[in-house]
Design a protein around this motif. Structure first.
Motif, PDB file in Angstrom:
ATOM      1  N   THR A   1       0.832  -1.210   0.000  1.00 16.39           N
ATOM      2  CA  THR A   1       0.000   0.000   0.000  1.00 16.39           C
ATOM      3  C   THR A   1       0.861   1.252   0.000  1.00 16.39           C
ATOM      4  N   ALA A   2       1.956   1.243   0.776  1.00 20.03           N
ATOM      5  CA  ALA A   2       2.846   2.405   0.823  1.00 20.03           C
ATOM      6  C   ALA A   2       3.490   2.661  -0.535  1.00 20.03           C
TER       7      ALA A   2
ATOM      8  N   LEU B   1       1.383   9.615  -5.282  1.00 22.39           N
ATOM      9  CA  LEU B   1       1.900  10.951  -4.994  1.00 22.39           C
ATOM     10  C   LEU B   1       2.793  11.452  -6.134  1.00 22.39           C
ATOM     11  N   GLN B   2       3.614  10.550  -6.649  1.00 23.52           N
ATOM     12  CA  GLN B   2       4.474  10.952  -7.765  1.00 23.52           C
ATOM     13  C   GLN B   2       3.641  11.321  -8.995  1.00 23.52           C
ATOM     14  N   SER B   3       2.623  10.524  -9.241  1.00 21.54           N
ATOM     15  CA  SER B   3       1.739  10.815 -10.374  1.00 21.54           C
ATOM     16  C   SER B   3       1.025  12.143 -10.172  1.00 21.54           C
ATOM     17  N   ALA B   4       0.565  12.393  -8.927  1.00 16.81           N
ATOM     18  CA  ALA B   4      -0.119  13.649  -8.633  1.00 16.81           C
ATOM     19  C   ALA B   4       0.823  14.832  -8.796  1.00 16.81           C
ATOM     20  N   ALA B   5       2.072  14.642  -8.395  1.00  9.93           N
ATOM     21  CA  ALA B   5       3.052  15.712  -8.550  1.00  9.93           C
ATOM     22  C   ALA B   5       3.233  16.074 -10.016  1.00  9.93           C
TER      23      ALA B   5
ATOM     24  N   LEU C   1      -8.305  14.882  -8.936  1.00 16.49           N
ATOM     25  CA  LEU C   1      -7.004  14.547  -8.353  1.00 16.49           C
ATOM     26  C   LEU C   1      -7.070  14.559  -6.827  1.00 16.49           C
ATOM     27  N   ALA C   2      -7.720  15.587  -6.277  1.00 16.85           N
ATOM     28  CA  ALA C   2      -7.842  15.665  -4.814  1.00 16.85           C
ATOM     29  C   ALA C   2      -8.630  14.477  -4.269  1.00 16.85           C
ATOM     30  N   THR C   3      -9.710  14.099  -4.973  1.00 16.12           N
ATOM     31  CA  THR C   3     -10.524  12.949  -4.548  1.00 16.12           C
ATOM     32  C   THR C   3      -9.706  11.661  -4.574  1.00 16.12           C
ATOM     33  N   ARG C   4      -8.911  11.492  -5.649  1.00 14.03           N
ATOM     34  CA  ARG C   4      -8.076  10.284  -5.766  1.00 14.03           C
ATOM     35  C   ARG C   4      -7.037  10.235  -4.657  1.00 14.03           C
TER      36      ARG C   4
ATOM     37  N   THR D   1      -5.070   8.112   0.478  1.00 10.06           N
ATOM     38  CA  THR D   1      -4.629   8.401   1.846  1.00 10.06           C
ATOM     39  C   THR D   1      -5.429   7.599   2.863  1.00 10.06           C
ATOM     40  N   ARG D   2      -6.735   7.521   2.653  1.00 10.75           N
ATOM     41  CA  ARG D   2      -7.580   6.739   3.568  1.00 10.75           C
ATOM     42  C   ARG D   2      -7.219   5.257   3.522  1.00 10.75           C
TER      43      ARG D   2
END
Length: 349
Positions: free
Chosen positions: A99-100, A107-111, A126-129, A134-135
């Motif tokens: 999971t980590a 996170l890398q993709s979001a960046a 993006l924020a929803t994903r 995170t959850r």
């Protein structure tokens, strides 16, 4: 001397019965030779009388029935529980790492996405994903924490179980004092300490007088009560680092660190008198069975001694006590005096 006699008898029985000299079969016939397990002796005597030919299978069955301890089963159970708990933790850690790694990738993709000029809907998606990822990461971490907490509690319980198993493995099941294995380890430690520190050390051997006759007259259950009585009397009259153990059959032993020969003789006399003072009653009928006595042999450690030499001298003293009429304490100092008197008599002749 007595232990050597038991050993020779066991090997002789193995040889005559053509049973392989495996450790468990030697233990079986050594126990038979000592007479410490009346039920086992009755069964083997019945087999001898019946004319049944001994075999490895028969010896194995007798060993499993009378001598095989449940310690191995309990150790296996603890080991299996430990293995299952470790596997559970490993699975939780693997899941958390997976999971980590996925979260790190997100996170890398979001960046990368944030470097582009995103519109309102894309930014919201993006924020929803990221929130979902995170959850998921939080849930995985909570599960890992739960399993680690459960493992900590279970490992604590497993440690208690292991301690209990080890403690029970060092006790004689009938008398609840130290067994032969515990005695061997305790004597080795005491000898090492006496040799290292130059402190005195004594060994006391105790044998119940006429025990076989008493056992045959009143039965094995009453005989077992006598063994427990002597064991508790021995244990209650020693202190500190002293060790009381059942040596075999009706024999007991006490290791007395930091005790010189004079002090050990006093301890032995106190125990002898305490045993003699107790009047026996048959619990089922309140029948008075009289009193029992015991003979004692006491030897002191010499720097050149190993465990065998010290035990042999104590055994010689015990034999002398028996030969002199029983219900008495004989120390190696008395043996020396007897030997000196004998030498003078020979010289005079």
């Amino acid at each position: 001397m007595r232990a050597l006699g038991y050993a020779n008898a066991a090997f002789d029985l193995l040889k005559r019965s053509a049973i392989p000299p495996y450790p468990q079969f030697y233990e079986l016939l050594y126990t038979y030779a000592t007479g410490v397990n009346p039920s086992l002796n009755n069964r083997i005597n019945a087999i001898f009388r019946s004319g049944i030919s001994p075999s490895s299978d028969l010896a194995e069955a007798l060993y499993n029935e009378f001598l095989k301890s449940d310690m191995n089963d309990r150790m296996s159970s603890v080991s299996e529980r430990m293995h299952a708990r470790i596997e559970s933790v490993h699975e939780a850690i693997d899941a958390a790492m997976t999971t980590a790694n996925a979260y790190s990738g997100s996170l890398q993709s979001a960046a990368g996405d944030l470097e582009r000029d995103l519109g309102g809907p894309a930014m919201k998606a993006l924020a929803t994903r990221l929130l979902t990822e995170t959850r998921r990461m939080q849930d995985t971490n909570r599960e890992l924490e739960r399993k680690l907490e459960a493992s900590r509690d279970d490992i604590t319980a497993l440690q208690r179980d292991l301690d209990d198993v080890r403690r029970e493995s060092m006790l004689d099941p009938l008398t609840k004092i130290a067994n032969r294995k515990s005695f061997d380890e305790g004597l080795a430690d005491a000898i090492a300490e006496a040799r290292r520190d130059g402190t005195p050390l004594c060994l006391m051997l105790v044998d119940i007088d006429h025990f076989k006759s008493f056992n045959d007259t009143y039965g094995h259950q009453t005989g077992d009560q006598v063994l427990r009585l002597v064991a508790m009397t021995l244990k209650s009259n020693i202190k500190g680092k002293d060790l009381a153990a059942r040596y075999g059959g009706e024999e007991f032993v006490a290791v007395l660190p930091s005790t010189d020969l004079k002090g050990a003789i006093i301890v032995a006399e106190n125990i002898r008198k305490a045993i003699q003072a107790k009047e026996l009653l048959k619990r089922s009928t309140n029948e008075k069975l009289g009193r029992i006595t015991a003979s004692f042999g006491v030897a002191s450690f010499k720097p050149t001694d190993n465990a065998t030499a010290l035990i042999e001298r104590a055994d010689q003293c015990l034999y002398a006590a028996k030969h002199a009429g029983r219900n008495r304490v004989v120390s190696e100092a008395e043996l020396i005096e007897i030997a000196e008197v004998s030498d003078k008599d020979v010289s005079a002749a």
